[in-house]
Motif scaffolding. Sequence first.
Motif: not given
Length: 224
Positions: A106-127, A166-170
């Motif tokens: 969920r969005y932690p605050a109200t505002g406008v999306i300035k940047f949204s980017k997906y990065h492929p990568g590894k699957y290390l344990v989340a911690w 779901y975040a889209e710039v602008g």
Amino acid sequence: MFHKEGQKIIVTTFILVCSVVLLSHYLIDISWLKLTLQIGALLILILILQFFRNPSRKGTKNFDDILAPVDGKVVVIEEVDENEYFKDKRIQVSIFMSPINVHVTRYPATGVIKFSKYHPGKYLVAWHPKASEENERTTVVLNTPKFGDILYRQIAGALARRIVNYAEVGESVHQGEDAGFIKFGSRVDLFLPLNSAICVKLGQKVVGAQTCIATKKVEKENEY
């Protein structure tokens, strides 16, 4: 209420479970084996249903607080160098989600999306300390009225194999609204300005769109 990202897997699981229950009833004569298969199938369905649950969160929206973007446990609170977007020091607050937590982002605050980017990568344990920079992840920067730019990062874990963002710039977004989903265990990192007053402690359990993560520090006036 269930999240839309789980609709297909819920329907598929329901059909498979019904098939197992019916087939075992008619084709298996060994009582203990039949019962074991039926109970096991029903437990799998229950686990899938609880994983994709999407409880309504109607907390009071405000500009003064950063709210938890997800349910889970606080595992990191520290000052770090954020090297992807800000390239300066920020306060990092990380929340780990186990498979039994609600996995809606969920969005932690109200505002406008300035940047949204997906990065492929590894699957290390989340911690894992390097998970924030090496795992599959999405990075979102949100410009807020009170805090300026804040960043949150959805991070896949050893079990999580799909991140939905779901975040889209602008786009203008509101605190507590659905921002995405991470399937089967993961974590979310928040990167906040150094003048943020952190309201949570290590090990604390937080609730998405309800628990206050940070407020803005009150600047003391100069005394003469």
